[in-house]
Design an enzyme around this catalytic site. Structure first.
Site, PDB file in Angstrom:
ATOM      1  N   HIS A  17      -0.733  -6.635   3.959  1.00  0.00           N
ATOM      2  CA  HIS A  17      -1.485  -5.462   4.419  1.00  0.00           C
ATOM      3  C   HIS A  17      -1.590  -5.477   5.948  1.00  0.00           C
ATOM      4  CE1 HIS A  17      -3.682  -5.747   0.311  1.00  0.00           C
ATOM      5  NE2 HIS A  17      -2.967  -4.645   0.264  1.00  0.00           N
ATOM      6  N   LYS A  41     -10.957  -0.026 -11.578  1.00  0.00           N
ATOM      7  CA  LYS A  41     -10.532  -1.415 -11.366  1.00  0.00           C
ATOM      8  C   LYS A  41     -11.820  -2.208 -11.194  1.00  0.00           C
ATOM      9  CE  LYS A  41      -6.159  -0.540  -8.934  1.00  0.00           C
ATOM     10  NZ  LYS A  41      -5.381  -0.764  -7.693  1.00  0.00           N
ATOM     11  N   ARG A  90       6.825  -2.787  -0.989  1.00  0.00           N
ATOM     12  CA  ARG A  90       7.294  -4.171  -0.999  1.00  0.00           C
ATOM     13  C   ARG A  90       8.676  -4.293  -1.621  1.00  0.00           C
ATOM     14  NH1 ARG A  90       1.781  -6.045  -3.599  1.00  0.00           N
ATOM     15  NH2 ARG A  90       2.045  -3.906  -4.271  1.00  0.00           N
ATOM     16  N   SER A 128      -2.495  -8.822  -3.611  1.00  0.00           N
ATOM     17  CA  SER A 128      -3.885  -9.287  -3.695  1.00  0.00           C
ATOM     18  C   SER A 128      -4.110 -10.002  -5.025  1.00  0.00           C
ATOM     19  CB  SER A 128      -4.851  -8.106  -3.596  1.00  0.00           C
ATOM     20  OG  SER A 128      -4.679  -7.427  -2.388  1.00  0.00           O
TER      21      SER A 128
HETATM   22  P1  ADP Z   1      -3.886  -0.014  -4.245  1.00  0.00           P
HETATM   23  O1  ADP Z   1      -4.951  -0.363  -5.221  1.00  0.00           O
HETATM   24  O2  ADP Z   1      -4.053   1.335  -3.613  1.00  0.00           O
HETATM   25  O3  ADP Z   1      -2.469  -0.275  -4.700  1.00  0.00           O
HETATM   26  P2  ADP Z   1      -3.612  -2.299  -2.519  1.00  0.00           P
HETATM   27  O4  ADP Z   1      -4.668  -2.901  -1.682  1.00  0.00           O
HETATM   28  O5  ADP Z   1      -3.066  -3.138  -3.621  1.00  0.00           O
HETATM   29  O6  ADP Z   1      -4.214  -0.962  -3.026  1.00  0.00           O
HETATM   30  O7  ADP Z   1      -2.406  -1.795  -1.622  1.00  0.00           O
HETATM   31  C1  ADP Z   1      -2.566  -0.834  -0.624  1.00  0.00           C
HETATM   32  C2  ADP Z   1      -1.194  -0.484  -0.087  1.00  0.00           C
HETATM   33  O8  ADP Z   1      -0.621  -1.625   0.535  1.00  0.00           O
HETATM   34  C3  ADP Z   1      -0.180  -0.052  -1.146  1.00  0.00           C
HETATM   35  O9  ADP Z   1       0.666   0.940  -0.589  1.00  0.00           O
HETATM   36  C4  ADP Z   1       0.591  -1.301  -1.428  1.00  0.00           C
HETATM   37  O10 ADP Z   1       1.912  -1.017  -1.900  1.00  0.00           O
HETATM   38  C5  ADP Z   1       0.625  -1.913  -0.054  1.00  0.00           C
HETATM   39  N1  ADP Z   1       0.787  -3.354  -0.090  1.00  0.00           N
HETATM   40  C6  ADP Z   1       0.144  -4.263  -0.856  1.00  0.00           C
HETATM   41  N2  ADP Z   1       0.585  -5.519  -0.609  1.00  0.00           N
HETATM   42  C7  ADP Z   1       1.556  -5.393   0.336  1.00  0.00           C
HETATM   43  C8  ADP Z   1       2.429  -6.303   0.991  1.00  0.00           C
HETATM   44  N3  ADP Z   1       2.436  -7.618   0.706  1.00  0.00           N
HETATM   45  N4  ADP Z   1       3.280  -5.817   1.899  1.00  0.00           N
HETATM   46  C9  ADP Z   1       3.310  -4.486   2.164  1.00  0.00           C
HETATM   47  N5  ADP Z   1       2.555  -3.556   1.581  1.00  0.00           N
HETATM   48  C10 ADP Z   1       1.670  -4.010   0.675  1.00  0.00           C
END
Ligand code: ADP
Length: 166
Positions: A17, A41, A90, A128
């Site tokens: 992130h 969630k 990703r 996460s």
């Molecule tokens: P959500 O519940 O909206 O998917 P996340 O916190 O899991 O929220 O992810 C927010 C955004 O960040 C999403 O677009 C997700 O694809 C992206 N994201 C999550 N992990 C990574 C990572 N390791 N590298 C790049 N983008 C990521």
């Protein structure tokens, strides 16, 4: 002034992130990391904790702010006076869901544009969910999350390490 909204659960923020936030901050005048309140969630960290942790991890980037929202993302984006959403991609596996979301958001508000950004290759396997699982099982998450997040995960799991079955 080009403002971009980077929405997500951030439960918790990972180095993936943060990599996306840093890239976006170079392109846009202002990046708003918008922590979403999603009741469907069940997050490990509360809204306030997630927001606080993101805030600590981005305090060195002057054009990044942290906010939170509930309800429809397109409505929040409009309230913030912008039309740009950032999402991270990703792997191909992210694509189908993100593609569907982007097109639905465009249907809801045709002015909204979703910009996809790719993290550094070493973060493409990071999520996460995986980080929480490693922390829960007593593994070292230092390479995967910023220090404030590691401390928060340690605080949650240090007293609940799984008992050895040997
Ligand atoms: P959500 O519940 O909206 O998917 P996340 O916190 O899991 O929220 O992810 C927010 C955004 O960040 C999403 O677009 C997700 O694809 C992206 N994201 C999550 N992990 C990574 C990572 N390791 N590298 C790049 N983008 C990521």
């Amino acid at each position: 002034m080009r403002i971009a909204i980077y929405p997500g659960s951030f439960d918790p923020l990972t180095n993936g992130h943060l990599d996306i936030i840093q890239r976006a901050a170079k392109i846009f005048d202002r990046v708003v990391v918008a922590v979403v309140k999603n009741d469907s969630k069940s997050p490990l960290f509360s809204m306030a904790e997630r927001q606080h942790l993101v805030g600590r991890c981005v305090e060195h980037i002057s054009n990044v702010e942290v906010d939170c929202f509930s309800g429809l993302l397109v409505n929040y984006v409009e309230r913030r006076g912008t039309d740009i959403i950032i999402r991270g991609l990703r792997a191909v596996s992210d694509f189908e869901f993100e593609f569907q979301m982007a097109l639905m958001n465009r249907k809801l508000n045709e002015r909204v544009e979703t910009i996809f950004m790719m993290p550094k290759d070493t973060y493409t396997f990071l999520s996460s969910g995986l980080v929480k699982e490693i922390a829960r099982l007593g593994g070292d998450v230092t390479p995967f999350v910023p220090p404030p997040v590691r401390e928060a995960l340690d605080a949650v799991f240090s007293s609940t390490l799984p008992q050895s079955t040997v």
